[in-house]
Design a protein around this motif. Structure first.
Motif, PDB file in Angstrom:
ATOM      1  N   GLU A 125       1.041  -1.481  -0.124  1.00  0.00           N
ATOM      2  CA  GLU A 125      -0.042  -0.002   0.054  1.00  0.00           C
ATOM      3  C   GLU A 125       0.843   1.208   0.000  1.00  0.00           C
ATOM      4  O   GLU A 125       1.678   1.530   0.848  1.00  0.00           O
ATOM      5  N   THR A 126       0.716   2.276  -1.011  1.00  0.00           N
ATOM      6  CA  THR A 126       1.497   3.329  -1.106  1.00  0.00           C
ATOM      7  C   THR A 126       0.496   4.239  -0.446  1.00  0.00           C
ATOM      8  O   THR A 126      -0.692   4.660  -0.667  1.00  0.00           O
ATOM      9  N   ILE A 127       1.112   5.053   0.510  1.00  0.00           N
ATOM     10  CA  ILE A 127       0.543   6.102   1.631  1.00  0.00           C
ATOM     11  C   ILE A 127       0.604   7.327   0.862  1.00  0.00           C
ATOM     12  O   ILE A 127      -0.229   8.203   0.910  1.00  0.00           O
ATOM     13  N   LEU A 128       1.941   7.480   0.692  1.00  0.00           N
ATOM     14  CA  LEU A 128       1.977   9.090   0.052  1.00  0.00           C
ATOM     15  C   LEU A 128       2.970   8.890  -1.232  1.00  0.00           C
ATOM     16  O   LEU A 128       3.851   7.877  -1.245  1.00  0.00           O
ATOM     17  N   PHE A 163       3.536  13.793   8.579  1.00  0.00           N
ATOM     18  CA  PHE A 163       3.974  14.483   9.830  1.00  0.00           C
ATOM     19  C   PHE A 163       5.218  13.742  10.382  1.00  0.00           C
ATOM     20  O   PHE A 163       6.236  14.065  11.047  1.00  0.00           O
ATOM     21  N   LYS A 164       4.775  12.366  10.761  1.00  0.00           N
ATOM     22  CA  LYS A 164       6.002  11.432  10.965  1.00  0.00           C
ATOM     23  C   LYS A 164       7.113  11.216  10.092  1.00  0.00           C
ATOM     24  O   LYS A 164       8.416  11.164  10.502  1.00  0.00           O
ATOM     25  N   ILE A 165       7.232  11.674   8.777  1.00  0.00           N
ATOM     26  CA  ILE A 165       8.264  11.610   7.832  1.00  0.00           C
ATOM     27  C   ILE A 165       9.087  12.995   8.463  1.00  0.00           C
ATOM     28  O   ILE A 165      10.273  12.976   8.403  1.00  0.00           O
ATOM     29  N   LEU A 166       8.014  13.976   8.481  1.00  0.00           N
ATOM     30  CA  LEU A 166       9.028  15.603   8.759  1.00  0.00           C
ATOM     31  C   LEU A 166       9.663  15.479  10.172  1.00  0.00           C
ATOM     32  O   LEU A 166      10.703  15.810  10.304  1.00  0.00           O
ATOM     33  N   ASN A 167       8.988  14.620  11.101  1.00  0.00           N
ATOM     34  CA  ASN A 167       9.571  14.619  12.350  1.00  0.00           C
ATOM     35  C   ASN A 167      10.651  13.562  12.494  1.00  0.00           C
ATOM     36  O   ASN A 167      11.405  13.452  13.538  1.00  0.00           O
ATOM     37  N   GLY A 174      -2.998  10.079   4.983  1.00  0.00           N
ATOM     38  CA  GLY A 174      -1.654  10.173   5.206  1.00  0.00           C
ATOM     39  C   GLY A 174      -1.246  11.478   5.919  1.00  0.00           C
ATOM     40  O   GLY A 174      -0.064  11.526   5.976  1.00  0.00           O
ATOM     41  N   LYS A 175      -2.111  12.073   6.473  1.00  0.00           N
ATOM     42  CA  LYS A 175      -1.519  13.480   7.013  1.00  0.00           C
ATOM     43  C   LYS A 175      -0.639  13.206   8.241  1.00  0.00           C
ATOM     44  O   LYS A 175       0.416  13.835   8.243  1.00  0.00           O
ATOM     45  N   HIS A 208       1.531  29.640   7.552  1.00  0.00           N
ATOM     46  CA  HIS A 208       0.658  28.864   8.335  1.00  0.00           C
ATOM     47  C   HIS A 208       0.010  27.733   7.317  1.00  0.00           C
ATOM     48  O   HIS A 208      -0.896  28.445   6.109  1.00  0.00           O
ATOM     49  N   ILE A 209       0.017  26.495   7.307  1.00  0.00           N
ATOM     50  CA  ILE A 209      -0.293  25.391   6.464  1.00  0.00           C
ATOM     51  C   ILE A 209      -1.296  24.587   7.003  1.00  0.00           C
ATOM     52  O   ILE A 209      -0.926  24.112   8.099  1.00  0.00           O
ATOM     53  N   GLY A 210      -2.541  24.417   6.403  1.00  0.00           N
ATOM     54  CA  GLY A 210      -3.416  23.228   6.976  1.00  0.00           C
ATOM     55  C   GLY A 210      -3.348  22.111   6.251  1.00  0.00           C
ATOM     56  O   GLY A 210      -3.471  22.172   4.853  1.00  0.00           O
ATOM     57  N   LEU A 211      -3.481  20.860   6.558  1.00  0.00           N
ATOM     58  CA  LEU A 211      -3.628  19.753   5.920  1.00  0.00           C
ATOM     59  C   LEU A 211      -4.953  18.907   6.094  1.00  0.00           C
ATOM     60  O   LEU A 211      -5.164  19.063   7.178  1.00  0.00           O
ATOM     61  N   VAL A 212      -5.946  18.947   4.885  1.00  0.00           N
ATOM     62  CA  VAL A 212      -7.087  18.554   4.975  1.00  0.00           C
ATOM     63  C   VAL A 212      -7.289  17.371   4.144  1.00  0.00           C
ATOM     64  O   VAL A 212      -6.794  17.334   3.193  1.00  0.00           O
TER      65      VAL A 212
END
Length: 198
Positions: free
Chosen positions: A16-19, A46-50, A41-42, A31-35
């Protein structure tokens, strides 16, 4: 100037491809919002960025001045700490220095050979300077102010994390990020628990 650059990242779990082919840039002050729907995959992004997940392809680059803070959906895993103790975990290195300074003071009160005494005094002086420079004298009052600013009462500051509401736990995490010097905040569904004032 970009504080974050994400270039063509892809991540799969098994089949399964998530992103896939995610590319964007974030400028200072934006300021960016992910919707998106649940499972889109939101949180994975975040977990990739972290740094918790490593993408299969692509890259994530932060500017040298970026200090990342990440507030997860489910926060505060040690329910026996008080709210104040939980926030103070941000200052763990300062608290370790403080303990060492106390130990040095105890040792210096003993009768010691002159050479050892001189070495202990040098260590105490160097450690005390670092402790003061990094905010050791004010860390407790800053932690208390952060909690009060986020709506905690004196009584709630002393409550165990396990008895706090979901919103209060989210506020604890937010206080930790702010006290930790984060200048790029990743907030995973913060509106579930935080009000506009917070």
């Amino acid at each position: 100037m970009a504080i974050l650059t994400v270039n063509d990242i892809t991540l799969s779990f098994g089949e399964e491809t998530i992103l896939e082919h995610i590319t964007f840039e974030m400028q200072k002050g934006e300021h960016i919002g992910l919707v998106g729907v649940n499972g889109s995959g939101k949180t994975t992004l975040f977990k990739i960025l972290n740094g918790e997940y490593i993408p299969d392809n692509g890259s994530v680059v932060f500017s040298k001045d970026t200090a990342l803070g990440y507030m997860e959906q489910h926060v505060c895993r040690d329910f026996e700490r008080t709210a104040f103790e939980e926030v103070m975990t941000v200052f763990a290195p300062l608290l370790a220095m403080e303990r060492e300074l106390e130990e040095l003071t105890d040792r210096l009160s003993q009768t010691l050979p002159e050479e050892e005494l001189h070495a202990l005094i040098l260590r105490q002086t160097e450690l005390n300077d670092r402790f003061v420079d990094r905010g050791g004298l004010t860390c407790r009052s800053r932690a208390r102010s952060a909690l009060m600013g986020l709506g905690f009462s004196d009584e709630q500051i002393g409550n165990k994390v396990g008895v706090l509401s979901g919103g209060q736990k989210a506020k604890l995490q937010l206080a930790k990020m702010l006290l930790g010097g984060a200048n790029l905040l990743l907030l995973d569904e913060p509106t579930n628990h935080l009000d506009i004032g917070s």
